[in-house]
Design a protein around this motif. Structure first.
Motif: not given
Lengths: 289, 413
Positions: B55-57, B99-102, B119-124
């Motif tokens: 997750l990054y802008p 994913s763009d968090v704008q 999505n089946k995520l393992s980590a973020i």
């Protein structure tokens, strides 16, 4: 003590010159065309980006790029008047307000899209240098900007007072209907007024570039001060806007020095409210000059 | 996995036979073989990839650093995958879902939610800017997905069990900055100027509280309005305060103006610009030679270890700029996740969380942090975490503080 005060006044006066270029444009458009141009700051931004790219791509000194930004923005002003503003000039103010406001948002977001939010600076040999006079420091880039700003204001004053077109503009700003009866072509006069106002904004952009960063929101910083100066110096009064801009620069600087570093704007807006309370037409007198 | 191999072997046998037999039989058997091949899900051929959310802008006002973070996240995943992926999961590759968090808190909330549920995520990992990370970590906490971040807000270590912060905390930055002022002067007289929003106020208050204990005198403490047109009145005030060190808690544009104005005033003062916008390549691009000798603090620097230098070379190759703190930190974080996945031997986010909480590394890319050790305490804080003091030297950032992390001598100006 004296040195600190003198330095604060110098600092304020120098930045006041830039406020003046922006506010004279706003007041000229208001005086002649009777609309408030909310997008004036964005034209400063465009001027800055033109100067930046000329300096970056072709190594042209930002001060020399005045000769590009001013004509380009003059033409933009004429086109905007001819194709946009002319259509909404009528008894209703709302379309005019939304037109310039929409223009501001459009230009701002276009700049974000094209140039991203990054800061762009130009380094010139004089960017970080200063003249030392006694114990005082006068930054070269700001002094040049101030002198050119004053010269341009002087030229505008001469133009308004000595040429037929200038006189026609003053006539139109004093009483549009009578001016039209005297055979003045309003659209032509309005086109020139927009052109000159935007050219001044472009000049402000070029003059700022050696010491300030260009970024899409940069216009907003200056346009707020410009609006205050326009009201303070009486709407439509070019000389009033000029003097008010210089006063505001000094008031802001002294406010930061003696009241608190975050109170520059407090001082400026207090000054505005006090003026409006005692002299609602502004310091420039009730009449446009 | 086993089925796949059997099927593939079967297919080979069929096709070898078919060569010797009639065309009709060949056709039928090929069709059968094709059928058998088609029935095997493609992913059966290799281990399932492990999904990591990023997750990054990458648009909006914080995009500048966000875009660099994404470049680093991609580099990190490529490094893990090229080294053979997650061995305990059959060489599973990491799959980065960006994913763009704008640059927006509301968007961050909905995007984090969408990323987790879609999505089946393992980590973020994300979001670099504390204001956004605080929100993403709340959402991740509820969804029980571990989140690892380089953001420095101390708030991230409160009431959370799924958030991991391997690098220095905001409160540690202030102390480091104060201690650094003694590198330049035995009797530091510090002027603190800070922009008057939450970021500036909280950081500067930390400085003010810690100053007496560190034996540092604060001679000026002034908030200013962010986004000023001119820094000279402020610098005039700094000049009259008699300070020999200036701490500026500012965003990039204000800081550029401040540094240039200090030079114009010919003020002989050492400047510490803190972290964030001060320790990214863009600062030097904007300020140029004036940046030489200026000090700051960072949670990561590219000279902290040999591994970090390797990362820096690769990052430079890809983006043209040196690996800034968030970029390098992000590569380390990805390797921490890989280490946890390796030990968890499962892509299940809760098992990954459990493995992260027992992480204990002191070598390799996962240990690329000032001090070279990472082990998380119960609050998700790296118990060895501390910032590194840096100085602009010849267009690059050199680590100069504390002694054990210093890689270059302090440059006197």
């Amino acid at each position: 003590m004296f040195e600190t005060v003198a330095q604060a006044v110098i600092n304020g006066l120098l930045i006041g010159g830039i406020y003046a270029l922006v506010s004279i444009g706003v007041t000229l458009i208001f005086g002649v065309v009777k609309i408030v141009n909310f997008a004036q700051g964005e034209f400063v931004m465009i001027g800055m980006y033109i100067s930046f790219f000329l300096a970056n791509q072709y190594g042209i000194d930002p001060l020399l790029s005045l000769f590009v930004t001013m004509p380009v923005l003059f033409v933009m002003g004429v086109l905007i008047q001819h194709f946009l503003i002319r259509r909404v000039l009528g008894p209703n103010d709302m379309p005019q307000i939304f037109l310039t406001f929409a223009l501001s948002l459009l230009l701002l977001n276009l700049a974000l899209m094209l140039f991203s939010a990054n800061y762009r600076t130009v380094h010139t040999s004089y960017s970080d240098e200063a003249f030392h006079v006694g114990g005082l420091y006068i930054p070269e880039a700001k002094l040049i900007a101030f002198v050119v700003a004053m010269a341009l204001s002087g030229l505008l004053w001469l133009f308004l007072h000595t040429t037929d077109l200038g006189k026609a503009m003053r006539a139109a700003s004093q009483n549009r209907d009578v001016a039209m009866l005297m055979g003045i072509n309003p659209n032509r006069v309005f086109c020139v007024a927009l052109g000159i106002a935007l050219a001044l904004a472009g000049a402000a952009g070029s003059l700022l570039m050696p010491f300030y960063s260009a970024y899409p929101f940069v216009g907003q910083v200056f346009v707020l001060m410009a609006f205050v100066a326009v009201v303070l110096g009486t709407l439509g009064n070019v000389m009033g806007a000029l003097i008010a801009s210089l006063m505001m620069g000094i008031a802001e600087s002294l406010g930061i020095q003696y009241v608190g570093a975050d109170s520059g704007q407090i001082v400026v807006f207090a000054m505005l409210l006090l003026t409006l309370a005692f002299k609602p037409t502004g310091l420039g007198g009730g009449r446009a000059r | 996995m086993k089925n796949a191999r059997k099927d593939s072997a079967g297919k080979i046998t069929l096709s070898t036979l078919s060569r010797r037999q009639s065309r009709r039989e060949f056709m039928i058997k090929t069709a059968l073989a094709a059928g058998a091949f088609g029935a095997v899900p493609l992913r059966g051929w290799a281990a399932d990839p492990v999904n990591i959310g990023a997750l990054y802008p990458t648009t909006g006002s914080m995009a500048q650093i966000g875009v660099g973070c994404v470049a680093a996240a991609k580099l990190a995943v490529d490094m893990v995958n090229e080294a053979g992926g997650i061995k305990s999961l059959g060489g599973a590759k990491l799959n980065l879902i960006i994913s763009d968090v704008q640059s927006d808190t509301t968007v961050t909330r909905t995007e984090t939610d969408r990323l987790i549920t879609g999505n089946k995520l393992s980590a973020i990992h994300g979001c670099y800017a504390s204001a956004l990370t605080l929100i993403a970590s709340e959402v991740a906490e509820r969804a029980k997905v571990p989140l690892i971040t380089g953001s420095s807000s101390d708030q991230l270590n409160k009431g959370r069990t799924y958030t991991f912060t391997p690098f220095a905390r905001a409160s540690q930055f202030a102390r480091a900055q104060l201690q650094m002022s003694k590198l330049v002067s035995d009797k530091p007289k510090v002027a603190v100027i800070f922009e008057n929003t939450a970021f500036g106020t909280s950081t500067s208050n930390g400085l003010k509280e810690l100053a007496p204990a560190e034996g540092v005198e604060i001679v000026m403490f002034e908030p200013y309005s962010a986004g000023f047109t001119d820094a000279s009145p402020l610098i005039n005030k700094v000049k009259s305060s008699g300070a020999n060190t200036l701490f500026s808690v500012s965003y990039l544009n204000d800081l550029i103006l401040i540094v240039r104005t200090v030079k114009q005033f010919g003020l002989n003062i050492s400047i510490n610009g803190g972290s964030g916008g001060f320790v990214i390549p863009d600062f030097y691009k904007n300020v140029g030679k004036l940046a030489e000798g200026l000090q700051g603090v960072a949670h990561w620097n590219h000279d902290v270890s040999e591994d970090a230098q390797k990362v820096n070379v690769e990052f430079k190759k890809r983006t043209g700029d040196f690996a800034f703190e968030y970029a390098g930190g992000l590569v380390a974080q990805t390797f921490m996740l890989a280490d946890a996945l390796e030990r968890a031997a499962s892509p299940d986010p809760q098992k990954v969380r459990a493995a992260l909480s027992t992480l204990d590394v002191s070598s390799g890319y996962a240990a690329m942090a000032p001090g070279g050790k990472v082990k998380f305490g119960p609050d998700g804080k790296n118990i060895y975490g501390h910032p590194v003091g840096v100085q602009w030297q010849h267009g690059d950032l050199a680590s100069i503080f504390p002694k054990e992390d210093a890689r270059a001598p302090v440059m006197k100006i």
